[in-house]
Write an enzyme that holds these catalytic residues in place. Structure first.
Site, PDB file in Angstrom:
ATOM      1  N   VAL A  57      -7.178   7.444  10.244  1.00  0.00           N
ATOM      2  CA  VAL A  57      -6.737   7.530   8.906  1.00  0.00           C
ATOM      3  C   VAL A  57      -6.364   6.104   8.540  1.00  0.00           C
ATOM      4  O   VAL A  57      -5.464   5.629   9.397  1.00  0.00           O
ATOM      5  CB  VAL A  57      -5.699   8.597   8.968  1.00  0.00           C
ATOM      6  CG1 VAL A  57      -5.154   8.801   7.594  1.00  0.00           C
ATOM      7  CG2 VAL A  57      -5.945  10.000   9.305  1.00  0.00           C
ATOM      8  N   LEU A  58      -7.056   5.375   7.621  1.00  0.00           N
ATOM      9  CA  LEU A  58      -6.603   4.359   7.404  1.00  0.00           C
ATOM     10  C   LEU A  58      -5.253   3.849   6.895  1.00  0.00           C
ATOM     11  O   LEU A  58      -4.670   4.539   6.415  1.00  0.00           O
ATOM     12  CB  LEU A  58      -7.710   3.884   6.044  1.00  0.00           C
ATOM     13  CG  LEU A  58      -7.180   2.328   5.646  1.00  0.00           C
ATOM     14  CD1 LEU A  58      -8.033   1.261   6.730  1.00  0.00           C
ATOM     15  CD2 LEU A  58      -8.099   1.965   4.278  1.00  0.00           C
ATOM     16  N   ASP A  59      -4.538   2.943   7.693  1.00  0.00           N
ATOM     17  CA  ASP A  59      -3.243   2.522   7.686  1.00  0.00           C
ATOM     18  C   ASP A  59      -2.197   3.503   7.863  1.00  0.00           C
ATOM     19  O   ASP A  59      -1.229   3.395   7.188  1.00  0.00           O
ATOM     20  CB  ASP A  59      -3.168   1.590   6.348  1.00  0.00           C
ATOM     21  CG  ASP A  59      -3.950   0.345   6.341  1.00  0.00           C
ATOM     22  OD1 ASP A  59      -4.235  -0.391   7.403  1.00  0.00           O
ATOM     23  OD2 ASP A  59      -4.364  -0.043   5.271  1.00  0.00           O
ATOM     24  N   ALA A  60      -2.593   4.579   8.728  1.00  0.00           N
ATOM     25  CA  ALA A  60      -1.778   5.476   8.810  1.00  0.00           C
ATOM     26  C   ALA A  60      -1.362   5.898  10.085  1.00  0.00           C
ATOM     27  O   ALA A  60      -0.894   7.058  10.513  1.00  0.00           O
ATOM     28  CB  ALA A  60      -2.064   6.796   8.007  1.00  0.00           C
ATOM     29  N   LEU A  68       0.706  -1.166   0.027  1.00  0.00           N
ATOM     30  CA  LEU A  68      -0.142  -0.001   0.009  1.00  0.00           C
ATOM     31  C   LEU A  68       0.796   1.353  -0.156  1.00  0.00           C
ATOM     32  O   LEU A  68       2.032   1.394   0.830  1.00  0.00           O
ATOM     33  CB  LEU A  68      -0.944  -0.025   1.205  1.00  0.00           C
ATOM     34  CG  LEU A  68      -1.806  -1.090   1.382  1.00  0.00           C
ATOM     35  CD1 LEU A  68      -2.767  -1.007   2.761  1.00  0.00           C
ATOM     36  CD2 LEU A  68      -2.935  -1.032   0.328  1.00  0.00           C
TER      37      LEU A  68
END
Length: 284
Positions: free
Chosen positions: A226-229, A196
């Site tokens: 915040v997705l995957d952050a 990603l």
């Protein structure tokens, strides 16, 4: 052996290490581990100290208040005090992929994780037999965009009823809502592959194979809105050779994910992670 762990962060200034060490010495604390770090860019000091409780002069219930009056207040410290007994409670969220679940449960069964696992929650039934074989209650809660709020309420009720301290998303293929995350800030650990955002979709390994990538990696992090952050806890990579097939890449990726996630769990259990902003300081 019963131990206490004190984790501290505060503006950097002279005398912090001496003050904390003196507090432990005066109260007959036998120090087992002590680590510190200064982030010079932010002017922040971080410290982790672990010591034996058996001979300590203060009762567990007194330590926090006395430490604040004697040390913490003068240095404007933010601190948390933890004990290794009772064991923390970890809930697992899973979907269909089994590699991370098997790895966590095998480490738990062999005593590598000093933790209790009171339940496993899944949006599918595929892994129920695996969990049942370890004698852990399995809860199937189907989840979709249409029923997400209702499903998450059921999940939160279960977590609260079992006094769960933190959650591990062992390849749980659902996005948690902001409301859910707010109940467990910096207490939800996720794992994802390193492709990603370059290779999105259902078959990232196929896309990576077609692109000819030379490394495969994984990232474990705390979950934020915040997705995957969220703040990164651990990362690792494996080299890809020209003769590796798509199935090789999938296996390599899963192997890296297992190791990275298990390390993140160990660091969290050891109270070795200091999240600040969107970064972490980790005393390995």
């Amino acid at each position: 052996m019963k131990t206490a762990i004190l984790i501290i962060q505060c503006p950097d200034q002279k005398g912090i290490v001496a003050a904390v060490s003196d507090f432990l010495f005066v109260n007959k604390g036998n120090i087992l581990e002590i680590d510190q770090h200064v982030d010079q860019a932010m002017g922040m000091f971080f410290m982790r100290a672990a010591w034996e409780l058996e001979s300590f002069a203060l009762a567990k219930e007194e330590i926090g208040a006395v430490f604040w009056e004697k040390v913490g207040k003068d240095f404007r410290m933010e601190y948390n005090l933890h004990f290794n007994s009772p064991k923390p409670k970890m809930a697992l969220f899973v979907s269909k992929l089994s590699h991370c679940l098997f790895d966590i449960l095998s480490r738990y069964y062999s005593g590598q994780f000093e933790v209790e696992i009171p339940l496993v929650i899944s949006n599918h039934l595929d892994l129920k037999e695996v969990v049942d074989n370890f004698g852990i209650p399995f809860h199937h809660i189907p989840t979709s965009n249409a029923n997400k709020a209702e499903a998450e309420k059921k999940q939160l009720d279960l977590l609260k009823s079992h006094d769960v301290d933190f959650i591990v998303l062992a390849r749980y293929m659902q996005i948690l809502s902001g409301d859910f995350i707010q109940h467990y800030p910096n207490q939800i650990i996720n794992i994802h592959h390193s492709f990603l955002p370059a290779f999105v979709g259902a078959k990232p390994y196929h896309a990576a194979y077609e692109r000819g990538v030379k490394i495969i990696g994984a990232t474990a992090h705390y979950v934020t809105e915040v997705l995957d952050a969220g703040p990164i806890i651990e990362q690792d990579v494996a080299r890809v050779r020209h003769h590796n097939s798509v199935s090789d890449l999938v296996q390599m990726g899963q192997d890296v994910e297992k190791v990275v996630l298990s390390k993140a769990i160990r660091y969290h259990l050891g109270r070795k992670i200091f999240p600040f902003g969107n970064k972490t300081v980790i005393f390995y």
